[in-house]
Design an enzyme around this catalytic site. Structure first.
Site, PDB file in Angstrom:
ATOM      1  N   LEU A  81       4.833  74.152  43.332  1.00  0.00           N
ATOM      2  CA  LEU A  81       4.342  73.451  44.528  1.00  0.00           C
ATOM      3  C   LEU A  81       3.195  72.504  44.212  1.00  0.00           C
ATOM      4  CD1 LEU A  81       4.604  76.830  45.753  1.00  0.00           C
ATOM      5  CD2 LEU A  81       4.940  75.268  47.660  1.00  0.00           C
ATOM      6  N   TYR A  83       4.951  58.418  46.266  1.00  0.00           N
ATOM      7  CA  TYR A  83       5.044  59.873  46.461  1.00  0.00           C
ATOM      8  C   TYR A  83       6.512  60.296  46.629  1.00  0.00           C
ATOM      9  CZ  TYR A  83       4.567  64.332  49.017  1.00  0.00           C
ATOM     10  OH  TYR A  83       4.682  65.636  49.447  1.00  0.00           O
ATOM     11  N   LYS A  98       9.067  62.422  44.143  1.00  0.00           N
ATOM     12  CA  LYS A  98       9.753  63.640  44.592  1.00  0.00           C
ATOM     13  C   LYS A  98      11.256  63.546  44.307  1.00  0.00           C
ATOM     14  CE  LYS A  98       6.492  66.261  46.447  1.00  0.00           C
ATOM     15  NZ  LYS A  98       6.064  67.493  45.768  1.00  0.00           N
ATOM     16  N   VAL A 101      -2.221  64.689  59.044  1.00  0.00           N
ATOM     17  CA  VAL A 101      -2.776  64.297  60.341  1.00  0.00           C
ATOM     18  C   VAL A 101      -3.205  65.498  61.180  1.00  0.00           C
ATOM     19  CG1 VAL A 101      -0.461  64.086  61.371  1.00  0.00           C
ATOM     20  CG2 VAL A 101      -2.354  62.864  62.382  1.00  0.00           C
ATOM     21  N   PHE A 124      -3.421  55.635  63.231  1.00  0.00           N
ATOM     22  CA  PHE A 124      -2.962  54.366  62.674  1.00  0.00           C
ATOM     23  C   PHE A 124      -1.911  53.759  63.610  1.00  0.00           C
ATOM     24  CE2 PHE A 124      -4.452  56.547  58.783  1.00  0.00           C
ATOM     25  CZ  PHE A 124      -5.304  55.560  58.294  1.00  0.00           C
TER      26      PHE A 124
HETATM   27  N1  LIG Z   1       2.189  70.054  53.660  1.00  0.00           N
HETATM   28  C1  LIG Z   1       3.283  69.336  53.940  1.00  0.00           C
HETATM   29  O1  LIG Z   1       3.490  68.906  55.077  1.00  0.00           O
HETATM   30  C2  LIG Z   1       4.303  69.053  52.869  1.00  0.00           C
HETATM   31  C3  LIG Z   1       5.450  68.353  53.231  1.00  0.00           C
HETATM   32  C4  LIG Z   1       6.401  68.076  52.250  1.00  0.00           C
HETATM   33  C5  LIG Z   1       6.205  68.521  50.960  1.00  0.00           C
HETATM   34  N2  LIG Z   1       5.085  69.191  50.634  1.00  0.00           N
HETATM   35  C6  LIG Z   1       4.914  69.612  49.245  1.00  0.00           C
HETATM   36  O2  LIG Z   1       4.595  70.996  49.212  1.00  0.00           O
HETATM   37  C7  LIG Z   1       3.725  71.254  48.110  1.00  0.00           C
HETATM   38  C8  LIG Z   1       2.487  71.969  48.600  1.00  0.00           C
HETATM   39  O3  LIG Z   1       1.824  71.122  49.532  1.00  0.00           O
HETATM   40  P1  LIG Z   1       0.555  71.603  50.345  1.00  0.00           P
HETATM   41  O4  LIG Z   1       0.637  70.993  51.678  1.00  0.00           O
HETATM   42  O5  LIG Z   1       0.402  73.067  50.226  1.00  0.00           O
HETATM   43  O6  LIG Z   1      -0.603  70.842  49.565  1.00  0.00           O
HETATM   44  P2  LIG Z   1      -1.959  71.410  49.000  1.00  0.00           P
HETATM   45  O7  LIG Z   1      -2.738  70.251  48.487  1.00  0.00           O
HETATM   46  O8  LIG Z   1      -2.614  72.298  49.973  1.00  0.00           O
HETATM   47  O9  LIG Z   1      -1.481  72.275  47.759  1.00  0.00           O
HETATM   48  C9  LIG Z   1      -1.182  71.712  46.517  1.00  0.00           C
HETATM   49  C10 LIG Z   1      -1.985  72.441  45.469  1.00  0.00           C
HETATM   50  O10 LIG Z   1      -1.639  71.898  44.187  1.00  0.00           O
HETATM   51  C11 LIG Z   1      -2.827  71.822  43.423  1.00  0.00           C
HETATM   52  N3  LIG Z   1      -2.613  70.817  42.396  1.00  0.00           N
HETATM   53  C12 LIG Z   1      -2.434  69.483  42.562  1.00  0.00           C
HETATM   54  N4  LIG Z   1      -2.242  68.903  41.364  1.00  0.00           N
HETATM   55  C13 LIG Z   1      -2.307  69.888  40.437  1.00  0.00           C
HETATM   56  C14 LIG Z   1      -2.184  69.914  39.024  1.00  0.00           C
HETATM   57  N5  LIG Z   1      -1.966  68.807  38.308  1.00  0.00           N
HETATM   58  N6  LIG Z   1      -2.292  71.103  38.384  1.00  0.00           N
HETATM   59  C15 LIG Z   1      -2.532  72.240  39.086  1.00  0.00           C
HETATM   60  N7  LIG Z   1      -2.658  72.274  40.425  1.00  0.00           N
HETATM   61  C16 LIG Z   1      -2.540  71.116  41.083  1.00  0.00           C
HETATM   62  C17 LIG Z   1      -3.924  71.483  44.410  1.00  0.00           C
HETATM   63  O11 LIG Z   1      -5.203  71.872  43.952  1.00  0.00           O
HETATM   64  C18 LIG Z   1      -3.494  72.261  45.639  1.00  0.00           C
HETATM   65  O12 LIG Z   1      -4.114  73.534  45.694  1.00  0.00           O
HETATM   66  C19 LIG Z   1       3.454  69.919  47.449  1.00  0.00           C
HETATM   67  O13 LIG Z   1       4.339  69.757  46.375  1.00  0.00           O
HETATM   68  C20 LIG Z   1       3.773  68.920  48.533  1.00  0.00           C
HETATM   69  O14 LIG Z   1       4.152  67.670  47.994  1.00  0.00           O
HETATM   70  C21 LIG Z   1       4.113  69.458  51.557  1.00  0.00           C
END
Ligand SMILES: NC(=O)c1ccc[n+]([C@@H]2O[C@H](COP(=O)([O-])OP(=O)(O)OC[C@H]3O[C@@H](n4cnc5c(N)ncnc54)[C@H](O)[C@@H]3O)[C@@H](O)[C@H]2O)c1
Length: 334
Positions: A71, A140, A144, A185, A202
């Protein structure tokens, strides 16, 4: 059974870890804390602070995970236009690095969180299905989709690991970072409500999304390695209730018990309406969807989480801005 979860200190990762611990997994989590908080890591999980782009062989060699749930990512879609190199290094090369380590040490299943951003601008008014063609329109989403393709091609070539790919959208709930100025958001609106600030919107606020309470997303991810219907599949996952950003302002203000004022900002170039169909996930994870927490209840849980917390310091931009052209003015002084 052993699992490595990357991004465990993040929002969704911490919920997935909780679910997997409840399912009996031995969980080791990696996170570099660039966007997450060590306090999010649930009790019972081992935590290692580590960058997913670094050499992971010592850790993967020691744990020998059966499953890797990846993740970790910098998940700021709008900002990715302005930090494209960082985005591709962290999100695409980082994923390749984690997958290679997973393969070298015998992981049988790789779970990846892609995003609805993989679809790009919808070519139809109907909700996006997994069969809809993907034309991502920002770095982004491009990263993905490339990760998805790399994971599938890797399996074809090497015969494993099997995979499950999820495309979540607009997830919200406790443990979410409300202090990142560049993303999410829902968190930004709740922070503004708590600090008595106007809600930044926005454009005219008519753009719409379907917000997803975290439970369905985290449970589907956590259960996927043990679900035969999820093997080598891609799923949209999340909530069905569409609303405009203006409607979200009202919903958050009501849940937080404030009267909102809105700061309308110049429109960004972004996907205006993005909604996903979840029939495939509902069929593969019927119990998870049957017991799903609905939007209103989820919003109350989010409000309770924000109410009891101190607002964290703003999360710094994870990399220097590479392209300042068209950077939203409100981001220039962050
Ligand atoms: N939150 C959403 O609405 C959403 C929607 C679609 C996809 N996602 C995907 O789900 C996943 C989790 O998202 P989230 O909302 O929990 O985000 P988040 O930022 O809360 O969690 C991501 C975590 O990854 C860690 N991280 C980032 N780069 C890193 C690296 N190089 N090495 C180690 N750790 C690293 C960050 O410190 C963070 O704790 C992501 O891949 C995101 O793209 C999230």
């Amino acid at each position: 059974m052993r699992a490595i979860i990357t991004g465990i200190a993040g929002f969704i990762g911490s919920h997935v870890a909780t679910e997997m611990l409840q399912l009996g997994w031995d969980v080791t989590g990696i996170d570099d804390l660039s966007g997450g908080f060590a306090a999010n890591v649930p009790e019972g999980a081992r935590f290692v602070q580590r960058d997913c782009c670094s050499d992971l062989d010592d850790l993967f060699g020691e744990v020998k995970p059966d499953v890797v749930v990846h993740l970790a990512a910098y998940a700021a879609e709008g900002l990715s236009h302005h930090v494209p190199n960082f985005n591709y290094m962290n999100n695409l090369v980082g994923t390749s690095n984690v997958l290679s380590a997973a393969s070298r040490f015998g992981a049988r299943h790789f779970v990846f969180t892609s995003s609805i951003a993989a679809y790009g601008h919808p070519s139809t008014d109907s909700p996006l299905t997994e069969a809809t063609a993907c034309h991502p329109c920002d770095p982004y989403g491009i990263a993905k989709l490339a990760c998805e393709q790399h994971i599938a091609a890797f399996r074809d070539y090497y015969g494993g690991p099997d995979f499950t790919i999820f495309r979540p959208h607009n997830v919200f709930g406790p443990q979410q970072n409300i202090s990142d100025p560049y993303r999410n958001v829902m968190g930004i609106f709740f922070r503004c409500a708590k600090q008595g600030l106007p809600f930044p919107v926005f454009g005219d606020g008519s753009q719409s999304r379907s917000f997803s309470y975290v439970d369905v997303v985290a449970k589907c991810i956590a259960q996927s390695p043990g679900n035969a219907a999820a093997k080598n599949q891609v799923f949209n996952v999340g909530g069905d209730r569409a609303m405009s950003i203006n409607e979200l302002v009202d919903a958050v203000a009501k849940a937080a018990g404030v009267t909102a004022t809105i700061d309308y900002l110049p429109a960004r170039k972004e996907v205006l309406h993005a909604h996903a169909d979840h029939a495939k996930a509902r069929a593969a994870f019927p119990d998870v969807y049957r017991d799903a927490i609905d939007f209103e209840v989820g919003l109350k849980k989010m409000a309770a989480f924000v109410q009891q917390m101190d607002v964290p310091a703003p999360t710094p931009c994870p990399a220097p801005i590479e392209i300042v052209q068209q950077l939203p003015p409100s981001w220039k002084n962050v």
